[in-house]
Scaffold this active site. Structure first.
Site: not given
Ligand SMILES: NC(=O)c1ccc[n+]([C@@H]2O[C@H](COP(=O)([O-])OP(=O)(O)OC[C@H]3O[C@@H](n4cnc5c(N)ncnc54)[C@H](OP(=O)(O)O)[C@@H]3O)[C@@H](O)[C@H]2O)c1
Length: 340
Positions: A11, A40, A99, A130, A215, A243
């Site tokens: 969602t 949900s 990660r 991202c 990051k 971005h």
């Protein structure tokens, strides 16, 4: 024969985009389950021309499912990703939880697809942040040619990077500027985001940088090359999706701007739009809904011996999250599971 695929966080911004991209790229799906939180339960989401009903992650049994694309925050991921992995379902995770785990591959398929074979230690593969994902797509082919020594990057990150709540806050604050019936105080962000820019994404680290900046450093080293030095300033801007990044690169060897443009034109996942005229470059509005990472404004940096500047724009919900996760699923299918 195709795959039994679970989309977790279906969602949300990233989850919905993962469903769109699985359908658009005709990923070989035999069966699909869509999960979110209990609140949900039964919410309908689209998958191609089908409508699916959302199930509760907390009660879902992952046994017999091939892969689960997780797009929930680190909290639910910490609880449920190990359960899915233990049930034999390979997790492709969008959160930052795994990660930096040496036993979990961190993959951008255009850069390090072969790292997929490392999935089996934990049955988990991580998707990068991202802002890292789009940047390393551009860095890798240039690094292969002229070896990158140092990168200085400033980001201009859209509010969709912080989920549905970030988009709502920009929308509500913008409306309240034009129609000031009630104030919309900052909630998701530390300062007002409408008609403003905020040089602060994620928490502060001891050295004064932010976690988002850290990051980009750690992930570039893990995905491309640990020898690359990188310093970042990450900024939230009042853009809904897309971005942008101003990237300055110092190389070991000389790289001419024309050759760099040719290399990037040939590189996978990249679209070069670079005309030295009004509008001859890409802005975030134009990249929304696209698969490519767009590169513009390629030019020599005359202040150092071997330097280049460029402008890099991509749809953060796609290359920065959902597309990259689906590309990892494709690589996992082709190189490891070999069904579809
Ligand atoms: N947006 C980006 O550009 C981007 C990029 C890279 C990585 N990521 C990462 O991707 C993840 C999702 O981001 P997003 O932007 O899609 O966020 P979002 O729009 O806020 O959506 C969050 C999703 O997680 C679900 N969820 C939250 N808590 C849950 C729980 N306890 N149990 C089950 N489901 C739960 C929500 O379900 P309900 O609707 O039921 O609450 C919703 O489906 C995050 O880890 C984020 O850091 C995002």
């Amino acid at each position: 024969m195709g795959y039994k695929v679970v989309v977790v966080g279906a969602t949300g911004n990233v989850g919905r985009e993962m469903l769109n991209i699985l359908a658009e790229r005709e990923f070989p799906v035999d069966e699909i389950a869509v999960l979110a939180s209990r609140k949900s339960l039964g919410t309908e989401v689209s998958f191609g021309d089908k409508t699916l009903k959302t199930q509760d992650l907390a009660t879902f049994d992952f046994t017999g499912w091939d892969m689960a694309l997780f797009a929930v925050g680190s909290g639910p991921t910490k609880e449920f990703a190990p359960k899915a992995a233990a049930a034999g379902c390979v997790v492709i995770d969008n959160s930052s939880l795994y990660r930096y785990d040496p036993d979990v591959p961190l993959i951008v398929p255009e850069v390090n697809a072969d790292a997929v074979h490392g999935y089996s230690k934990k049955n988990i593969i991580a998707n990068p942040n991202c802002s890292t994902a789009q940047m390393v797509v551009a860095l890798k082919p240039l690094h292969d040619r002229a070896k990158i020594k140092r990168v200085v990057v400033s980001t201009y990150q859209s509010v969709s990077g912080s989920g549905k709540e970030g988009m709502d806050e920009l929308w509500e604050q913008t409306k309240s500027v034009y129609n000031p019936v009630s104030e919309v105080p900052p909630k998701k962000y530390p300062k007002e985001i409408a008609f403003n820019v905020i040089p602060h994404i994620d928490v502060f680290m001891e050295d004064g940088s932010t976690k988002e900046e850290w990051k980009m450093v750690a992930e570039t080293k893990k995905i491309v090359d640990p020898s690359i030095k990188l310093t970042a300033t990450c900024v939230r801007v009042p853009v809904f999706v897309g971005h942008s990044e101003a990237i300055n690169i110092e190389f070991e060897d000389f790289l001419d701007e024309d050759e760099a443009r040719d290399i990037l034109r040939e590189a996978p996942g990249i679209m070069v739009v670079d005309k030295r005229e009004d509008g001859g470059y890409i802005t975030p509005k134009e990249c929304v809904g696209d698969f490519a990472t767009f590169i513009s404004r390629i030019r020599q940096d005359p202040t150092i011996e071997n330097g280049l500047n460029l402008w890099c724009v991509s749809d953060n919900l796609r290359k920065g999250a959902a597309l990259n996760a689906v590309q990892i699923a494709e690589v996992l299918g082709q190189k490891v599971l070999k069904k579809g």
